[in-house]
Motif scaffolding. Structure first.
Motif, short mmCIF file in Angstrom:
data_model
loop_
_atom_site.label_atom_id
_atom_site.label_comp_id
_atom_site.label_asym_id
_atom_site.label_seq_id
_atom_site.Cartn_x
_atom_site.Cartn_y
_atom_site.Cartn_z
N GLY A 220 4.39 -3.10 -9.10
CA GLY A 220 4.17 -1.68 -9.35
C GLY A 220 3.15 -1.03 -8.44
O GLY A 220 2.88 0.17 -8.60
N ALA A 221 2.57 -1.77 -7.50
CA ALA A 221 1.58 -1.18 -6.60
C ALA A 221 2.24 -0.14 -5.70
O ALA A 221 3.39 -0.29 -5.29
N ASP A 222 1.51 0.92 -5.39
CA ASP A 222 1.95 1.86 -4.36
C ASP A 222 1.51 1.31 -3.01
O ASP A 222 0.31 1.05 -2.80
N LEU A 223 2.47 1.14 -2.11
CA LEU A 223 2.22 0.49 -0.83
C LEU A 223 2.29 1.50 0.31
O LEU A 223 3.24 2.29 0.40
N TYR A 224 1.27 1.46 1.17
CA TYR A 224 1.23 2.31 2.34
C TYR A 224 0.94 1.46 3.57
O TYR A 224 0.20 0.48 3.50
N GLU A 225 1.50 1.88 4.68
CA GLU A 225 1.27 1.20 5.94
C GLU A 225 0.86 2.24 6.97
O GLU A 225 1.40 3.36 6.99
N VAL A 226 -0.11 1.89 7.82
CA VAL A 226 -0.53 2.80 8.87
C VAL A 226 0.42 2.63 10.05
O VAL A 226 0.44 1.58 10.70
N LYS A 227 1.22 3.64 10.30
CA LYS A 227 2.19 3.63 11.40
C LYS A 227 2.00 4.89 12.23
O LYS A 227 1.98 5.99 11.68
N ASP A 228 1.86 4.71 13.53
CA ASP A 228 1.65 5.85 14.44
C ASP A 228 0.49 6.73 13.96
O ASP A 228 0.55 7.96 14.04
N GLY A 229 -0.55 6.06 13.44
CA GLY A 229 -1.74 6.78 13.03
C GLY A 229 -1.62 7.54 11.73
O GLY A 229 -2.48 8.36 11.42
N GLN A 230 -0.59 7.28 10.94
CA GLN A 230 -0.39 7.99 9.69
C GLN A 230 -0.11 7.01 8.56
O GLN A 230 0.47 5.95 8.78
#
Length: 262
Positions: A220-230
């Motif tokens: 259930g974690a919200d996952l984010y990845e830094v791609k192209d500085g965002q």
């Protein structure tokens, strides 16, 4: 959950650090919709910079280093904090900001404080067994012993990490953890997941920067990845750390052959 949203107040004021990093320059908002929010990305992409700013805005205690004070080395974090608006459902005073990179210094400082308190107690009692002057030093020694037993410096690096979290996590707290997996074996990372889950059940909220596919797998974690500085929302199976680790484990010889022959 205590924290609901992190939002940029306005256009960032200049092109100096930390505002010249891509992740900060491109940041607009981050909604906290899960008790566990995880940010992944390559080294140097600015994850720690962003977390430092959020920690300063949330007035978090810095657990694994010096206090977060504007006049000290965290002034860039406070410059970023001034440009961030945090929206809370309930503003909690329980919580901290943990940076794995500073942890060795932290354990040494704790050991020094405890030893100095012990020596002061012995010195005062030798001079006057009934002196009330001993009380603050005795309390410092007692509190550290109750929290950490014989001391975090007496444990292995990984064991002391878990001991710290077990001692300092509180129900309903807000915790920012920067690469907490650094000294942890895969088994200990699973132990950390279980500990996080226990406190999520008690209303705690976690914002975690990590390279660990194990921690990223928290249900259930919200996952984010830094791609192209965002910051980009991503599914677990599409995260670069996960796919690369999975592919390597499935065919290590293919990767090793390429690396060793190049």
């Amino acid at each position: 959950m205590s924290l609901r949203e992190i939002r940029r107040r306005r256009s960032f004021p200049n092109s100096e650090y930390p505002f010249n990093t891509d992740i900060v320059r491109n940041f607009n908002s981050l909604s906290i919709e899960s008790p566990v929010t995880i940010i992944a990305g390559d080294n140097g992409c600015g994850k720690t910079t962003l977390l430092e700013g959020v920690a300063a805005a949330a007035e978090c205690i810095l657990i694994s280093g010096e206090p977060m004070e504007r006049e000290q080395r965290f002034s860039p974090a406070f410059a970023l904090a001034d440009e961030l608006k945090l929206t809370w459902s309930v503003k909690t005073r329980n919580g901290f900001f943990f940076r794995a990179a500073d942890y060795v210094t932290y354990t040494r400082n704790l050991a020094l404080i405890k030893e100095e308190a012990k020596e002061k107690v012995e010195e005062i009692r030798a001079r006057d067994p009934f002196s009330l002057e001993v009380l603050p030093y005795a309390r410092t020694y007692h509190d550290l012993h109750m929290l950490y037993g014989d001391g975090l410096d007496k444990l292995s690096h990984g064991e002391s990490f878990l001991q710290l979290f077990q001692a300092r996590f509180r129900p309903g707290g807000f915790y920012i953890l920067d690469e907490p997996e650094a000294p942890l074996s895969p088994q200990r990372q699973l132990s950390l997941l279980a500990l996080i889950h226990d406190f999520v059940g008690d209303g705690a909220t976690f914002l975690i920067s990590t390279h660990s596919p194990i921690l990223m797998a928290y249900p259930g974690a919200d996952l984010y990845e830094v791609k192209d500085g965002q910051l980009q929302s991503v599914r677990y199976e599409d995260m670069e750390h996960v796919s690369l680790t999975k592919n390597f484990l499935n065919e290590p010889e293919r990767y090793l052959r390429y690396l060793l022959e190049s």
